[in-house]
Design an enzyme around this catalytic site. Sequence first.
Site, PDB file in Angstrom:
ATOM      1  N   CYS A 174       0.843  -1.189   0.000  1.00  0.00           N
ATOM      2  CA  CYS A 174       0.000   0.000   0.000  1.00  0.00           C
ATOM      3  C   CYS A 174       0.887   1.251   0.000  1.00  0.00           C
ATOM      4  CB  CYS A 174      -0.932   0.094   1.209  1.00  0.00           C
ATOM      5  SG  CYS A 174      -2.039  -1.299   1.374  1.00  0.00           S
ATOM      6  N   TRP A 217      -2.892  -2.493  -1.643  1.00  0.00           N
ATOM      7  CA  TRP A 217      -2.580  -3.878  -2.003  1.00  0.00           C
ATOM      8  C   TRP A 217      -3.234  -4.691  -0.901  1.00  0.00           C
ATOM      9  CZ3 TRP A 217       0.006  -8.265  -0.198  1.00  0.00           C
ATOM     10  CH2 TRP A 217       0.325  -9.222  -1.172  1.00  0.00           C
ATOM     11  N   LYS A 227       5.595  -3.828  -5.713  1.00  0.00           N
ATOM     12  CA  LYS A 227       7.050  -3.702  -5.792  1.00  0.00           C
ATOM     13  C   LYS A 227       7.709  -3.924  -4.442  1.00  0.00           C
ATOM     14  CE  LYS A 227      10.650  -1.209  -8.000  1.00  0.00           C
ATOM     15  NZ  LYS A 227      10.969  -2.434  -8.742  1.00  0.00           N
TER      16      LYS A 227
HETATM   17  C1  G6P Z   1       8.658  -8.095  -4.606  1.00  0.00           C
HETATM   18  C2  G6P Z   1       8.752  -7.561  -6.021  1.00  0.00           C
HETATM   19  C3  G6P Z   1       9.979  -8.144  -6.718  1.00  0.00           C
HETATM   20  C4  G6P Z   1      11.233  -7.856  -5.879  1.00  0.00           C
HETATM   21  C5  G6P Z   1      11.080  -8.398  -4.451  1.00  0.00           C
HETATM   22  C6  G6P Z   1      12.227  -7.966  -3.564  1.00  0.00           C
HETATM   23  O1  G6P Z   1       8.336  -9.440  -4.610  1.00  0.00           O
HETATM   24  O2  G6P Z   1       7.583  -7.885  -6.753  1.00  0.00           O
HETATM   25  O3  G6P Z   1      10.118  -7.560  -7.991  1.00  0.00           O
HETATM   26  O4  G6P Z   1      12.331  -8.432  -6.493  1.00  0.00           O
HETATM   27  O5  G6P Z   1       9.878  -7.884  -3.884  1.00  0.00           O
HETATM   28  O6  G6P Z   1      12.207  -6.561  -3.464  1.00  0.00           O
HETATM   29  P1  G6P Z   1      13.421  -5.700  -2.901  1.00  0.00           P
HETATM   30  O7  G6P Z   1      12.896  -4.311  -2.836  1.00  0.00           O
HETATM   31  O8  G6P Z   1      13.737  -6.248  -1.551  1.00  0.00           O
HETATM   32  O9  G6P Z   1      14.555  -5.852  -3.845  1.00  0.00           O
END
Ligand code: G6P
Length: 587
Positions: free
Chosen positions: A2, A74, A582
Amino acid sequence: MCGIVGYIGEKEAAPILLEGLKKLEYRGYDSAGIATLAKNTVHVKKDKGKINDIGFEASLRALPGNIGIAHTRWATHGEVTKENAHPHSDCSGNIIVVHNGIIENYQAIKKTLNLHTITSDTDSELIAHLIEHEMDSGKDFIEASKSALKKLEGNYAVLILNRKENQIVASRDGSPLVIGVGKDEYFPASDIPAFLNHTKKVIYLSDGDFVIINKNLEFFNLEEDKKVEREIDNIEWDAEEAEKGDFDHYMLKEITEQTETIQKAIDQNEDEINYIAKQIKEGYGIFLVACGTAYHACLNAEYLFSKIAKKHINVVSGSEFPHFKHFLKENSLVIAISQSGETADVLEAVKAAKSMKSKVLSIINVKGSSLDRLSDITFYTKAGPEICVLSTKAYTAQVALLLLIAYAIAENLEEGKNNLKNLYNLTYNLTALSTREHIRKLAEKLKEKNHMFTIGRGIMYPTALEAALKLKEVSYIHTEGFAGGNLKHGPVALIEKGTPCIVFVSEDTEKEILSNAAEIRSRGGLIIGIAPKDNDLFDYFIRVPEASFANSITHIIPVQILAYQLALLRGCDPDKPRNLAKSVTVK
Ligand code: G6P
């Protein structure tokens, strides 16, 4: 997840909040809403769906007033419905709340609020009622808010709009919250891009911070139970970096920016890289922890450290880390890698490491994030804001840095830099229009497929995993990545006539991986070769340069583009894939 954003100042709040919400949509886009305050009247508009649905956007923009709070969701507690969309209000309509996080003791709290009319299934609405409940026992709004927030278990970043006093309270514990500081105006928000068009001054809040925002800011910390001071920092990003510019999507913009992010890796401070290398050399037990794409960067590091630096490291997925915690000692080193610095599973792992008194080093992209604050040493990837939910430039920036660190451990940083320097022109060609067109033709061939495979060996194996993740998360075609040698131990049963398999070829693995490609082809598989040179085995060939240990950077770029093209051809939103966010701030 969110995203939350607030505004208090002299301008119309709603357009600013709307613009901020659009920048925060990467954090969730199940529903959105804004509450503004004008002449003592609260105006609320919220609904499920994305904000740029024409009618919805116009109605949000039209809300009156110079003060307001907003939310993009979310879903965690409660389905995606209008009722569950934020903002939420207490029974009186005087206290309006937007929340990012999870209240773990919401059931117990709900029992204490049996006299209140709760209209949603969310844990967040309870915060407004809990404050109202505290006020019923004689406390003023501020004391009631402090007392209510202290009762929450779990994590939160909240903005609380107080109708009677024209003020916003901002508070965080475990979820991100910063305050943009303009001239006579303030922008509390989950993340900097929400207000970067208005100010480049920011205050990073700590856990437990409770800020009263009105004509000025008053800071209090709930954990320390006292007034505190917080400094204003300067933001190094440019506003344009967080804009799409001439690109249709952030995903394509960020893919093409990789030429610059590699250059930024080359320009990183040598002393800092050598310092990290020293920490790794001295550490007794090195653990790399991350999630999603960043986890794949760690898997790359496992090979890079082994081959370049002859150093063994342990790579653990963030959520699995508690099962290995007992190996940690005071001289162990935990390296957390994260774009956002807010991934809950990684933060939990880091807290576990701290409880064992191990040293924590973080490689992150977002300055001031929770991981930044928790770590003993932080190293920034400097990839600039990454807005698309899928990680592309942050990933290659992580891999580039890890490559340099591996060379620094081997006391040969210069060679590492030269390896990356050669990449500049190569990556430019890989993202050029002609390459994109060649890949679009491949996407046309693949767009109706239901299953795909990716294979690689050695350092190309993590690339195969990352490629499969990119393809599935944005095109929704089921794609699995395997080590080339492992395919015959089961997965080969899934190969049928026309099953696509992307084969990553590098000089050192060429012979073996081509044998694996032949095994798939003889069973009817459609072979897509991503390789320095063409081969009779390939049904479709994408040329990439041979870049030695930097192959993980060059070879992934065509697949990032393929994933983007497939998303477009299949009618998917490349920047906002379904069900994803994200920054995953829940465990
Ligand atoms: C989420 C996103 C991914 C990302 C992961 C880790 O699952 O959808 O794209 O790789 O988180 O995120 P970070 O910010 O820790 O790299």
